[in-house]
Design a protein around this motif. Structure first.
Motif, short mmCIF file in Angstrom:
data_model
loop_
_atom_site.label_atom_id
_atom_site.label_comp_id
_atom_site.label_asym_id
_atom_site.label_seq_id
_atom_site.Cartn_x
_atom_site.Cartn_y
_atom_site.Cartn_z
N ALA A 119 38.95 38.06 46.81
CA ALA A 119 38.61 39.49 46.43
C ALA A 119 39.47 39.03 45.15
CB ALA A 119 39.28 40.31 46.27
N PRO A 120 39.82 39.64 44.11
CA PRO A 120 40.12 39.07 42.28
C PRO A 120 41.33 40.05 42.68
CG PRO A 120 38.48 40.40 42.06
CD PRO A 120 38.40 39.87 43.75
N ASP A 121 42.39 38.90 42.48
CA ASP A 121 43.67 38.94 41.93
C ASP A 121 44.49 39.36 42.99
OD1 ASP A 121 46.35 40.23 40.70
OD2 ASP A 121 46.42 42.20 41.84
N THR A 122 44.00 38.30 44.02
CA THR A 122 44.49 37.75 45.68
C THR A 122 45.42 36.14 45.18
OG1 THR A 122 42.57 36.50 46.22
CG2 THR A 122 43.30 38.55 47.00
N PRO A 123 46.52 35.44 45.76
CA PRO A 123 46.95 34.50 45.41
C PRO A 123 45.19 33.10 45.68
CG PRO A 123 47.73 35.20 47.35
CD PRO A 123 46.74 36.15 46.93
N ILE A 124 45.10 32.99 46.22
CA ILE A 124 43.43 31.95 45.81
C ILE A 124 43.23 32.04 44.72
CG2 ILE A 124 41.22 30.47 46.62
CD1 ILE A 124 42.59 31.37 49.49
N SER A 125 42.42 33.61 44.36
CA SER A 125 41.82 33.56 43.11
C SER A 125 42.90 33.54 41.55
CB SER A 125 41.01 35.10 43.68
OG SER A 125 40.40 35.11 44.47
N ASN A 126 43.98 33.86 41.92
CA ASN A 126 44.43 33.56 40.97
C ASN A 126 45.40 31.93 40.78
OD1 ASN A 126 45.22 36.79 41.03
ND2 ASN A 126 47.38 36.55 41.47
N LEU A 127 45.53 31.32 41.93
CA LEU A 127 45.20 29.83 41.96
C LEU A 127 44.52 29.55 41.17
CD1 LEU A 127 47.05 27.14 42.48
CD2 LEU A 127 45.99 26.88 44.70
N ALA A 128 43.03 29.96 41.40
CA ALA A 128 41.51 28.86 41.08
C ALA A 128 41.60 29.78 39.57
CB ALA A 128 40.65 29.63 41.66
N ALA A 129 41.86 30.83 39.04
CA ALA A 129 42.22 31.26 37.31
C ALA A 129 42.69 30.52 36.66
CB ALA A 129 42.54 32.92 37.21
N SER A 130 44.31 30.33 37.65
CA SER A 130 45.36 29.45 36.56
C SER A 130 45.37 27.65 36.56
CB SER A 130 46.46 29.38 37.45
OG SER A 130 46.43 28.23 38.87
N ALA A 131 44.11 27.59 37.16
CA ALA A 131 43.44 26.26 37.28
C ALA A 131 41.97 26.09 36.11
CB ALA A 131 42.84 25.01 38.39
N ASN A 132 41.82 27.57 35.86
CA ASN A 132 40.90 27.57 34.65
C ASN A 132 39.30 27.22 35.20
OD1 ASN A 132 41.91 28.04 32.33
ND2 ASN A 132 42.52 25.83 32.02
N LEU A 133 39.84 27.41 36.76
CA LEU A 133 38.27 27.03 37.53
C LEU A 133 37.04 28.49 37.36
CD1 LEU A 133 39.21 25.35 39.87
CD2 LEU A 133 38.42 24.56 38.49
N ILE A 134 37.92 29.78 37.39
CA ILE A 134 37.47 31.13 37.25
C ILE A 134 37.81 31.96 35.76
CG2 ILE A 134 36.30 31.07 39.62
CD1 ILE A 134 38.28 32.67 39.93
N PRO A 135 37.01 32.93 35.28
CA PRO A 135 37.73 33.66 34.66
C PRO A 135 39.35 34.51 35.29
CG PRO A 135 35.68 34.08 34.48
CD PRO A 135 36.07 32.71 35.67
#
Length: 280
Positions: A119-135
């Motif tokens: 889900a949004p704002d979870t460690p895995i999603s935040n990591l993907a967002a920091s790598a510019n993979l997702i908004p």
């Protein structure tokens, strides 16, 4: 008894499904006479508003996500099964139990667990967002990635167990002979390991790919309605859209695609196995 089981629970329902697929759609979605090809025309996209490729996209997505998930399961299960087979005999049952235990939990509960993890704002999603993979405001769920990840997680034990059984029967002298002949690691695997573990690989591929292709729960929950597979298409025609002939036609195509996949695996297994039959 085995033949009776197959006849009553596989052959007869399949014949009924075939008859429904060639019927017309009644006013309440129930099949009725006369016989027609309307359901197959709708399946390939022809409707009263013209042609739409939505159903073909669903079929292509099902095939693609099944292939990706099966390939990833193989890549993970091969070293895992080999590692377990090299452990002391006292540890092996415990390690296999660790692999199998998650499948004892209800599939819906496991899917909801992945929904929370991705889900949004979870460690895995935040990591993907920091790598510019997702908004940054979005999570990895719902998405095609979540569906494939769910399929891999769900069917990994079905590949590990057959491969582990093959690794237990592996003749180490054949592998050692390949090393003595100065074969490269890839050739050692190709000529010494793969032929001996091919029965487990083929059995695991069948156990993974067939149920993954018709999966309903994982695409419905982790896909969020955006990654519908053919199993979801069939279920919706019988439940929501009230079009039994179209649902039966989609199920029939799913069965034919499964049989075609089994034939391909059979030929591939015979070719890789030097003409020997290695498919169940």
């Amino acid at each position: 008894p085995g033949i009776l089981w197959i006849v009553f629970f596989l052959v007869l329902p399949s014949f009924y499904l075939m008859s429904v697929a060639f019927m017309s759609n009644g006013p309440y979605g129930l099949p009725q006479m006369p016989l027609s090809l309307q359901s197959f025309e709708q399946l390939v996209g022809f409707g009263f508003l013209g042609w739409s490729p939505g159903n073909l996209y669903t079929l292509a997505r099902s095939l693609w996500q099944t292939l990706i998930a099966t390939a990833m399961v193989i890549l993970i299960a091969y070293p895992l099964a080999y590692f377990i087979s090299t452990q002391p005999e006292g540890r092996r049952p415990l390690m296999l139990l660790i692999v199998v235990v998650p499948s004892w939990t209800n599939q819906v509960i496991r899917a909801f667990g992945w929904m929370n993890i991705l889900a949004p704002d979870t460690p895995i999603s935040n990591l993907a967002a920091s790598a510019n993979l997702i908004p940054s405001e979005m999570g990895l769920f719902p998405s095609n990635f979540a569906v494939v990840l769910g399929l891999v997680y769900n069917f990994l034990p079905f590949m590990v167990l057959p491969l582990y059984a093959s690794f237990e029967k592996l003749d180490p002298e054949v592998v050692q002979a390949a090393h003595d002949l100065y074969a490269k690691p890839i050739n050692v695997f190709r000529h010494a390991v793969l032929p001996q573990t091919l029965p487990g690989l083929m059995a695991g591929t069948v156990l993974v790919s067939i149920p993954a292709f018709g999966m309903y729960v994982i695409p419905e929950l982790l896909g969020g309605g955006k990654s519908m597979m053919i199993g979801n298409l069939v279920a919706r025609q019988f439940a929501e859209a009230s079009n039994w002939p179209l649902g039966a036609a989609a199920a029939l195509i799913m069965i034919l695609a499964t049989l075609a996949g089994l034939m391909v695996l059979r030929r591939l297994g015979r070719r890789l196995g030097g003409g020997k039959e290695v498919v169940l």
